[in-house]
Write a protein that holds these residues in place. Structure first.
Motif, PDB file in Angstrom:
ATOM      1  N   LYS A   1       0.261 -38.691  -3.189  1.00  0.00           N
ATOM      2  CA  LYS A   1       0.652 -39.028  -4.663  1.00  0.00           C
ATOM      3  C   LYS A   1       2.099 -39.652  -4.269  1.00  0.00           C
ATOM      4  O   LYS A   1       2.874 -39.185  -3.468  1.00  0.00           O
ATOM      5  CB  LYS A   1       0.817 -37.703  -5.204  1.00  0.00           C
TER       6      LYS A   1
ATOM      7  N   TYR B   1       2.535 -42.205 -12.012  1.00  0.00           N
ATOM      8  CA  TYR B   1       2.056 -41.637 -10.676  1.00  0.00           C
ATOM      9  C   TYR B   1       0.827 -42.494 -10.314  1.00  0.00           C
ATOM     10  O   TYR B   1      -0.057 -42.831 -10.951  1.00  0.00           O
ATOM     11  CB  TYR B   1       1.958 -40.282 -10.777  1.00  0.00           C
TER      12      TYR B   1
ATOM     13  N   ILE C   1      -2.289 -41.231  -7.638  1.00  0.00           N
ATOM     14  CA  ILE C   1      -2.814 -40.385  -6.500  1.00  0.00           C
ATOM     15  C   ILE C   1      -4.051 -41.073  -6.052  1.00  0.00           C
ATOM     16  O   ILE C   1      -5.070 -41.707  -6.465  1.00  0.00           O
ATOM     17  CB  ILE C   1      -3.401 -39.243  -7.247  1.00  0.00           C
TER      18      ILE C   1
ATOM     19  N   ASP D   1      -4.465 -32.850 -11.860  1.00  0.00           N
ATOM     20  CA  ASP D   1      -2.794 -32.761 -11.938  1.00  0.00           C
ATOM     21  C   ASP D   1      -2.197 -32.309 -13.137  1.00  0.00           C
ATOM     22  O   ASP D   1      -2.510 -33.063 -14.537  1.00  0.00           O
ATOM     23  CB  ASP D   1      -2.272 -33.913 -11.523  1.00  0.00           C
TER      24      ASP D   1
END
Length: 706
Positions: free
Chosen positions: A584, A618, A620, A637
């Motif tokens: 991440k 973010y 991932i 998440d």
């Protein structure tokens, strides 16, 4: 023209001595006449050798012709006369015997340019100055062609077959090619040069270098051609044609050709002294194992001695090699010759031990056998009685008798281990032999390592026990493997071996079930399951193989273990060595990020002192660094709710593929959940990857909304 016609009438009488025909030919713009002025001048696959036109020692000759060899005990001979009806192209010659009729066929095909002056070819007899007691063919020589084909065949496997070819030669004629002031002008012409060819079926020919040339030196001569102009008399240039071992009904062919044609004249060839040889009866004993040996360790492995005995005399014996169910050196290699109408005992016994010298127990195996005769038409009766067990000698045996010449008998003995099924596998560490890091930091780094250390190691996380680099996992409290009926009913349970030092035949991590055949016979379906039960918690928390292995049972197979068609092993790795790696990373922004996440520089570095009200995007990344395809992967998440509440923010979440996450026109609430997707194994040294993006905004006060 009248003068030429009168001359033709005067000399057209057919002169057959040596097949020189005095004739006339037209060779130029003038009429030319040709006259001959020259007088006629004129040998189960047996490796036994023999003289030309003879059978190997102790083989039986079947002869068709006028001059049969003398029959002796060493060279037995039976014969028939060579009869032939003129003009017929085929005939069977039958030797009637109690052991079954032997039929020899002679046939001619593709006969062209027949000359019928002495009879319709083929015809039997002798031609003055050319052949004696032969089947004769006479051809007009008008071109370079294949004049005929001679085929022979026998309804038995022969060790040798052949015949004599008579009068393969050539001729040179002095031919009038014109006139000079009324006097004839002569030149030599060759109407024919005969050739015989047996190369198509592996035949061999003799030849006489005074009259012939050969394609190869003896004994590999297969094509013989007459030397131009070299003419021979009866018996001067005979050739023997022969073939070695041939299976029953094999067709052995000869092509008779004319290779030169400069003028016209007939030529003849004769075939005589036909024969074929039958070897003494032969027997081949073979071994088959239906299942693994009962004893199969390096120091105590069952092997089988197979012997052929005449009374108390051992005619031949051989001992098998190999391990498991593999049987090598399992027959007498070359079939063994035995005497006709004589009794032989075929015996087997088990020997074992490090040197293969200790008498074992053949009673540990169920035994059956079959004997077949490759020779069609034989009246020899194959044995079918059960094998006899001799407890004192620990042998089993059966009797073969009354075999006849030409018999080719194969006896196959099949052994089946008595009454037990075995199921063998391993619980193993599927980390490809990668040295594990004991340091916490290093081990954490291992968890996220997507380098060629993992992707370039084909043994890592592949679901296969690569014993050259990987090791078994010994007994741990709560770890076991059960054999079940695949319906939840337990047959047996064992723990993988944890101490190979005390169990030399059971390596670390191995489990093995030995189950009576009766227990398996009671199953309603022909399948069993191996079920791995893992402790909780357990150091090896990630599976590389399913925890249930289904085994379809095969009739006649009693030993089951990992091989090319099935995998009974259970692979495990520790959590930090899992194939799936999730990394991440984030990017702080002012909440005015464009709808496209591409081009943003994400970082895995820790974020400190972020101002309330700003946004964090973010990324991932899900990697597959192992060597099995990952199925049903899902990324979730959950956003932080305390001490500062955060929410999803535009732009909408997206992924590297719609199979991972569909770009929708709505924002998630609280938790983002990807679709269930697959992540294939790498095809090179780079891990395969799927990516999920989303943006979030932090609130301005504790528990407040952004």
């Amino acid at each position: 023209m009248r003068q030429f016609q009168n001359y033709l009438n005067a000399i057209s009488v057919y002169s057959y001595h040596r097949y020189v025909i005095q004739t006339l030919i037209l060779v130029s713009f003038i009429l030319l006449t040709g006259i001959s002025t020259h007088q006629a001048h004129a040998n189960f696959e047996s490796t036994d050798s023999s003289a030309v036109a003879a059978c190997p020692a102790n083989h039986k000759m079947y002869y068709i012709g006028a001059n049969a060899p003398t029959s002796t005990q060493e060279f037995p001979v039976v014969s028939l006369p060579l009869n032939w009806t003129a003009g017929n192209t085929s005939r069977n010659f039958t030797f009637t015997e109690a052991s079954g009729n032997k039929i020899f066929n002679i046939s001619f095909s593709s006969i062209i340019e027949k000359n019928n002056v002495q009879g319709a070819p083929p015809f039997y007899g002798s031609i003055n100055g050319s052949t004696s007691s032969a089947i004769n063919l006479v051809h007009d020589s008008t071109s370079t062609v294949n004049n005929h084909i001679l085929n022979i065949s026998t309804n038995r496997s022969v060790s040798k077959a052949g015949y004599k070819i008579q009068d393969v030669d050539s001729l040179t004629s002095s031919v009038i090619v014109g006139y000079f002031f009324g006097f004839p002008i002569y030149e030599d012409r060759t109407p024919y040069a005969e050739q015989v060819d047996v190369s198509a079926n592996g035949g061999r020919l003799t030849f006489n270098s005074l009259f012939h040339t050969a394609n190869n030196p003896a004994p590999n001569t297969s094509v013989v051609t007459a030397i131009e102009g070299q003419n021979c008399s009866t018996g001067e240039c005979d050739i023997d044609a022969s073939w070695g071992y041939k299976a029953a009904n094999s067709v052995l062919g000869l092509r008779h050709n004319n290779t030169i044609n400069q003028t016209s004249a007939p030529h003849a060839v004769g075939y005589s002294n036909f024969y074929f040889c039958l070897a003494p009866p032969k027997v081949l004993v073979k071994k088959v194992l239906a299942g693994n040996r009962v004893n199969d360790s390096d120091t105590n492995r069952d092997q089988f001695e197979l012997s052929i005995n005449r009374g108390t005399t051992v005619v031949n014996a051989v001992t098998t090699t190999g391990s498991g169910s593999a049987v090598t050196n399992n027959n007498n290699r070359n079939a063994v010759s035995i005497a006709e109408n004589t009794s032989y005992t075929i015996t087997e016994k088990v020997i074992n031990g490090a040197n293969g010298t200790t008498l074992g127990e053949i009673a540990n195996y169920n035994t059956s056998y079959t004997c077949t005769n490759a020779t069609t038409g034989s009246t020899t009766v194959m044995p079918t009685a059960d094998m006899t067990y001799n407890a004192a000698n620990k042998t089993r045996s059966f009797t073969l008798s009354n075999a006849a010449f030409g018999d080719e008998i194969t006896c196959t003995i099949t052994n089946t281990p008595i009454d037990n099924y075995t199921f063998t596998g391993y619980v193993f560490n599927d980390n490809g032999g990668i040295v594990e890091n004991n340091s916490t930091n290093l081990d954490t780094n291992t968890k996220y390592d997507i380098s060629s250390t993992f992707t370039g190691n084909n043994n890592y996380f592949n679901g296969i026990f690569d014993s050259s680099s990987e090791v078994g996992i010994g007994t741990t409290a709560g770890l076991s493997v059960s054999l079940t009926d695949c319906k939840g009913n337990n047959i047996s349970t064992v723990a993988p071996n944890s101490n190979p030092q005390t169990q030399l035949n059971s390596p670390l991590g191995q489990f093995k079930f030995t189950v009576s055949a009766s227990a398996i016979a009671n199953l309603t379906t022909k399948e069993v399951c191996l079920v791995q039960v893992e402790p909780d918690p357990w150091t090896f928390s990630v599976d590389t193989t399913p925890n249930i292995r289904k085994i379809s049972l095969v009739a006649g197979k009693f030993d089951y273990k990992t091989d090319g068609s099935r995998n009974l092993d259970f692979g495990e790795v520790k959590a930090n060595y899992a194939s799936l790696v999730l990394i991440k990373s984030q990017h702080v922004n002012d909440c005015d990020i464009n709808a496209n996440y591409d081009g943003i520089s994400f970082s895995t570095a820790e974020i400190n002192d972020i101002e309330p009200g700003r946004c964090i995007a973010y990324k991932i990344d899900a990697y597959n660094r192992g060597h099995v395809d990952l199925k049903d992967v899902q990324i979730t998440d959950e956003l932080r709710q305390t001490p500062v509440k955060s929410v999803f923010r535009l732009p909408y979440p997206k992924a590297s593929s719609s199979s991972v996450y569909d770009n929708t026109e709505s924002l998630p609430t609280g938790t983002i959940v990807s679709k269930i997707f697959n992540l294939d194994k790498p095809t090179g040294t780079s891990a395969t990857k799927a990516t999920l993006y989303f943006n979030t905004k932090y609130g301005t006060t504790n528990g407040s909304n952004p």
